[in-house]
Design a protein around this motif. Structure first.
Motif, PDB file in Angstrom:
ATOM      1  N   ASN A  39     -39.817 -91.331 -44.577  1.00 16.74           N
ATOM      2  CA  ASN A  39     -38.773 -90.106 -43.828  1.00 16.74           C
ATOM      3  C   ASN A  39     -37.733 -91.383 -43.387  1.00 16.74           C
ATOM      4  OD1 ASN A  39     -41.817 -89.352 -42.040  1.00 16.74           O
ATOM      5  ND2 ASN A  39     -40.364 -87.926 -42.912  1.00 16.74           N
ATOM      6  N   GLY A  40     -36.466 -91.004 -43.442  1.00 13.85           N
ATOM      7  CA  GLY A  40     -35.290 -91.454 -43.163  1.00 13.85           C
ATOM      8  C   GLY A  40     -34.775 -92.395 -44.442  1.00 13.85           C
ATOM      9  N   ALA A  41     -35.358 -92.319 -45.535  1.00 11.29           N
ATOM     10  CA  ALA A  41     -35.129 -93.274 -46.773  1.00 11.29           C
ATOM     11  C   ALA A  41     -33.820 -92.853 -47.208  1.00 11.29           C
ATOM     12  CB  ALA A  41     -36.033 -92.978 -47.823  1.00 11.29           C
ATOM     13  N   GLY A  42     -33.402 -91.355 -47.315  1.00 10.90           N
ATOM     14  CA  GLY A  42     -32.110 -90.889 -47.649  1.00 10.90           C
ATOM     15  C   GLY A  42     -32.384 -89.953 -48.699  1.00 10.90           C
ATOM     16  N   LYS A  43     -33.537 -89.370 -48.740  1.00  9.12           N
ATOM     17  CA  LYS A  43     -33.533 -88.337 -49.898  1.00  9.12           C
ATOM     18  C   LYS A  43     -33.012 -87.120 -49.896  1.00  9.12           C
ATOM     19  CE  LYS A  43     -38.189 -87.967 -48.797  1.00  9.12           C
ATOM     20  NZ  LYS A  43     -37.969 -88.743 -47.331  1.00  9.12           N
ATOM     21  N   SER A  44     -33.150 -86.364 -48.704  1.00 10.74           N
ATOM     22  CA  SER A  44     -31.944 -85.473 -48.539  1.00 10.74           C
ATOM     23  C   SER A  44     -30.629 -85.844 -48.785  1.00 10.74           C
ATOM     24  CB  SER A  44     -32.212 -84.824 -46.998  1.00 10.74           C
ATOM     25  OG  SER A  44     -33.426 -84.375 -46.940  1.00 10.74           O
ATOM     26  N   THR A  45     -30.189 -87.341 -48.297  1.00 13.89           N
ATOM     27  CA  THR A  45     -28.858 -87.476 -48.412  1.00 13.89           C
ATOM     28  C   THR A  45     -28.502 -87.526 -49.780  1.00 13.89           C
ATOM     29  OG1 THR A  45     -29.023 -88.761 -46.227  1.00 13.89           O
ATOM     30  CG2 THR A  45     -27.253 -89.417 -47.825  1.00 13.89           C
ATOM     31  N   LEU A  46     -29.395 -87.867 -50.772  1.00 13.64           N
ATOM     32  CA  LEU A  46     -29.203 -88.067 -52.273  1.00 13.64           C
ATOM     33  C   LEU A  46     -28.741 -86.475 -52.755  1.00 13.64           C
ATOM     34  CD1 LEU A  46     -28.823 -89.858 -54.606  1.00 13.64           C
ATOM     35  CD2 LEU A  46     -31.145 -89.689 -54.886  1.00 13.64           C
ATOM     36  N   MET A  85     -32.311 -76.179 -49.289  1.00 18.88           N
ATOM     37  CA  MET A  85     -32.330 -77.457 -48.395  1.00 18.88           C
ATOM     38  C   MET A  85     -33.594 -77.381 -47.742  1.00 18.88           C
ATOM     39  SD  MET A  85     -28.306 -77.232 -46.977  1.00 18.88           S
ATOM     40  CE  MET A  85     -28.639 -78.663 -45.978  1.00 18.88           C
ATOM     41  N   GLN A  86     -33.742 -78.745 -47.180  1.00 18.43           N
ATOM     42  CA  GLN A  86     -34.905 -78.819 -46.220  1.00 18.43           C
ATOM     43  C   GLN A  86     -35.056 -78.096 -45.042  1.00 18.43           C
ATOM     44  OE1 GLN A  86     -35.199 -82.870 -45.460  1.00 18.43           O
ATOM     45  NE2 GLN A  86     -37.262 -83.003 -44.189  1.00 18.43           N
ATOM     46  N   SER A  87     -35.878 -77.579 -44.496  1.00 21.72           N
ATOM     47  CA  SER A  87     -35.753 -76.644 -43.512  1.00 21.72           C
ATOM     48  C   SER A  87     -36.833 -77.051 -42.373  1.00 21.72           C
ATOM     49  CB  SER A  87     -36.187 -75.020 -43.716  1.00 21.72           C
ATOM     50  OG  SER A  87     -36.414 -74.336 -42.866  1.00 21.72           O
ATOM     51  N   ASN A  89     -32.784 -78.381 -41.217  1.00 24.76           N
ATOM     52  CA  ASN A  89     -32.058 -79.156 -41.735  1.00 24.76           C
ATOM     53  C   ASN A  89     -31.050 -79.847 -40.535  1.00 24.76           C
ATOM     54  OD1 ASN A  89     -29.520 -77.632 -42.085  1.00 24.76           O
ATOM     55  ND2 ASN A  89     -30.722 -77.013 -43.703  1.00 24.76           N
ATOM     56  N   ASN A  90     -30.422 -80.912 -40.817  1.00 20.84           N
ATOM     57  CA  ASN A  90     -29.607 -81.247 -39.878  1.00 20.84           C
ATOM     58  C   ASN A  90     -27.952 -80.739 -39.753  1.00 20.84           C
ATOM     59  OD1 ASN A  90     -30.986 -83.479 -39.293  1.00 20.84           O
ATOM     60  ND2 ASN A  90     -29.975 -84.878 -40.830  1.00 20.84           N
ATOM     61  N   PHE A  91     -28.095 -79.881 -40.848  1.00 17.95           N
ATOM     62  CA  PHE A  91     -26.668 -78.680 -40.732  1.00 17.95           C
ATOM     63  C   PHE A  91     -26.847 -77.368 -40.238  1.00 17.95           C
ATOM     64  CE2 PHE A  91     -26.364 -81.733 -44.284  1.00 17.95           C
ATOM     65  CZ  PHE A  91     -25.188 -82.298 -44.002  1.00 17.95           C
TER      66      PHE A  91
HETATM   67  N1  LIG Z   1     -25.806 -84.946 -41.463  1.00 16.01           N
HETATM   68  C1  LIG Z   1     -25.896 -86.033 -41.101  1.00 16.01           C
HETATM   69  N2  LIG Z   1     -25.039 -86.794 -40.412  1.00 16.01           N
HETATM   70  C2  LIG Z   1     -25.342 -88.124 -39.775  1.00 16.01           C
HETATM   71  N3  LIG Z   1     -26.466 -88.872 -40.256  1.00 16.01           N
HETATM   72  C3  LIG Z   1     -27.315 -88.160 -40.912  1.00 16.01           C
HETATM   73  C4  LIG Z   1     -27.301 -86.746 -41.509  1.00 16.01           C
HETATM   74  N4  LIG Z   1     -28.319 -86.621 -42.027  1.00 16.01           N
HETATM   75  C5  LIG Z   1     -29.059 -87.432 -42.133  1.00 16.01           C
HETATM   76  N5  LIG Z   1     -28.513 -88.459 -41.365  1.00 16.01           N
HETATM   77  C6  LIG Z   1     -29.193 -89.781 -41.392  1.00 16.01           C
HETATM   78  O1  LIG Z   1     -29.251 -90.571 -42.629  1.00 16.01           O
HETATM   79  C7  LIG Z   1     -30.489 -91.252 -42.609  1.00 16.01           C
HETATM   80  C8  LIG Z   1     -31.256 -90.699 -43.819  1.00 16.01           C
HETATM   81  O2  LIG Z   1     -31.600 -89.366 -43.768  1.00 16.01           O
HETATM   82  P1  LIG Z   1     -32.254 -88.232 -44.850  1.00 16.01           P
HETATM   83  O3  LIG Z   1     -32.232 -86.800 -44.036  1.00 16.01           O
HETATM   84  O4  LIG Z   1     -31.407 -88.158 -45.976  1.00 16.01           O
HETATM   85  O5  LIG Z   1     -33.789 -88.887 -44.965  1.00 16.01           O
HETATM   86  P2  LIG Z   1     -34.963 -88.303 -45.723  1.00 16.01           P
HETATM   87  O6  LIG Z   1     -35.490 -89.524 -46.813  1.00 16.01           O
HETATM   88  O7  LIG Z   1     -34.558 -86.941 -46.210  1.00 16.01           O
HETATM   89  O8  LIG Z   1     -36.003 -88.241 -44.646  1.00 16.01           O
HETATM   90  P3  LIG Z   1     -37.137 -87.120 -44.551  1.00 16.01           P
HETATM   91  O9  LIG Z   1     -38.266 -87.252 -45.049  1.00 16.01           O
HETATM   92  O10 LIG Z   1     -37.360 -87.350 -42.953  1.00 16.01           O
HETATM   93  O11 LIG Z   1     -36.534 -85.746 -44.692  1.00 16.01           O
HETATM   94  C9  LIG Z   1     -31.086 -90.933 -41.471  1.00 16.01           C
HETATM   95  O12 LIG Z   1     -31.138 -92.140 -40.873  1.00 16.01           O
HETATM   96  C10 LIG Z   1     -30.561 -89.711 -40.765  1.00 16.01           C
HETATM   97  O13 LIG Z   1     -30.506 -89.763 -39.404  1.00 16.01           O
END
Ligand SMILES: Nc1ncnc2c1ncn2[C@@H]1O[C@H](COP(=O)(O)OP(=O)(O)OP(=O)(O)O)[C@@H](O)[C@H]1O
Ligand SMILES: [Mg+2]
Length: 257
Positions: A39-46, A85-87, A89-91
């Motif tokens: 969790n938090g590794a950045g997968k969704s961000t990628l 998207m993950q559901s 999600n942050n958006f």
């Molecule tokens: N829209 C956003 N704005 C600011 N920071 C964000 C946003 N989305 C994610 N983050 C931050 O970016 C970092 C990576 O988050 P991300 O969602 O990419 O992780 P993840 O690997 O998908 O985790 P998970 O397994 O929990 O879904 C986290 O520290 C998170 O808090």
């Protein structure tokens, strides 16, 4: 084999909040590529980076030979990428229309597609997820978590994408349903010829259907290779390293959007 998606040396994040560090990842035509990580590794961000929903500071993202770095979501979608998207999600983006029935959702997703072709695609979606055919008159807001996820993927398929990006499609589902989902994902690749980039927490099952895998830990790729040769031991070691010795991303008053 031709490359559908190529991510090269990507540094990305949100504003000043730097999440990804020098990430390389490739999805070739006809592949299911699994992206794992704590969790938090950045997968969704990628995945967000691919569709212009995160800020790419440097590096390149290439879709079927065309550079798409920083292009907005609607353009990348048009070029053949469907993103479920993950559901939640942050958006705060709902991935289906709650007030429309399953069938109406699919019709809505076929805007701009000729009627006959739209009907054929809806039929394809029903073949991948037969359950949706039974539920065609049910409103989106009354669907269970799993049914909603099927519909969200179905909406993505209506665009006949070249690449389908799925972010934790099996999160919160019962184990029996999880297995069905993985079979459906394999069908999407086998029957519709769509390449898949799959983010998953169910590592073992995902690796069974995956061709290749990447493990992302605190914003860096720590493993890339054949999905079948990623052992549970190796995976545990990578994930454990993240909890004990891993660096945390730098935080500099990032705006949350
Ligand atoms: N829209 C956003 N704005 C600011 N920071 C964000 C946003 N989305 C994610 N983050 C931050 O970016 C970092 C990576 O988050 P991300 O969602 O990419 O992780 P993840 O690997 O998908 O985790 P998970 O397994 O929990 O879904 C986290 O520290 C998170 O808090
Ligand atoms: Mg995520």
């Amino acid at each position: 084999m031709s490359e559908i998606l190529k991510i090269e040396g990507v540094e990305a994040g949100y504003g000043k909040f730097h999440v990804l560090f020098g990430v390389d990842l490739v999805v070739k035509a006809g592949e299911i590529v699994v992206l794992l990580g704590p969790n938090g590794a950045g997968k969704s961000t990628l995945l967000n980076s691919v569709v212009g929903m995160a800020d790419v500071y440097s590096g390149r993202i290439v879709l079927m030979g065309q550079e798409i770095t920083g292009r907005p979501p609607h353009e990348v979608t048009k070029m053949g990428v469907a993103y479920v998207m993950q559901s939640p999600n942050n958006f705060g983006t709902p991935n289906i229309f709650g007030e429309l029935t399953v069938y109406e959702n699919l019709v809505a997703a076929s805007a701009g597609i000729p009627r006959g072709e739209a009907q054929r695609r809806i039929e394809e979606v029903f073949e991948i997820f037969p359950k949706l055919r039974e539920l065609r008159e049910r409103k989106g807001k009354f669907l269970s978590g799993g049914e909603r996820q099927m519909l969200a993927i179905g909406l993505g398929l209506m665009k006949k994408p070249k690449l389908l990006m799925l972010d934790e499609p099996t999160a919160g589902l019962a184990p029996k349903l999880v297995s069905d989902f993985f079979l459906a994902i394999r069908d999407i690749r086998d029957k519709l010829g769509i390449s898949v980039l799959l983010v998953e927490q169910n590592a073992r099952k995902a690796l069974e259907i995956g061709d290749r895998a990447y493990v992302l830990v605190t914003g860096r790729i720590k493993y890339s290779g054949d999905a079948k040769s990623l052992s549970e031991d190796k995976l545990a070691e990578l994930f454990l390293g993240a909890e004990t010795g891993g660096e945390t991303p730098t935080y500099a008053d990032a705006p949350r959007r």
